[in-house]
Design an enzyme around this catalytic site. Sequence first.
Site: not given
Length: 154
Positions: A85-86, A56-58, A88, A22, A80-81
């Site tokens: 707008a949320t 990134a979560f994985e 998450h 991602f 990279t995160v």
Amino acid sequence: MNTIQGHVVAEGLKFAIVVARFNDFITSKLLDGAEDTLLRHGANGDDIDVVWVPGAFEIPYMAKKLAETEKYDAVITLGTVIRGATTHYDYVCNEAAKGIAQSAMSTGVPIIFGVLTTESIEQAIERAGTKAGNKGSESAAAAIEMANLNRTFR
């Protein structure tokens, strides 16, 4: 008083790099920086394994699996995160950081946190090789140093 420091010499060390797909327009630049730094400090290309994960979560799961093989002197995590707008962003950043730290502590293998957490795409680009340097390269240098320190205490 004794001072113990890790050396930034990668010769004879083995590394795994876990990269989030991602935002790969950023993470691929982080990977380039990490690989370049490892090679410039004496690592053999055959001693560097790259594993791509969805996001990134994985990363923590795969970093732990790789560390548990006992094949690697250090694992580098790159992702990279970018804030949206949320909420998450907050969950992904927090869980990735916590998971990576827990993986390092539970395996005894240095696992380096190279996940960018930025407020904007521009900030991410700056940290992937422009104004703010390349955080992938910095993560690789930290991995080399920590791998050597870890060997000191085996």
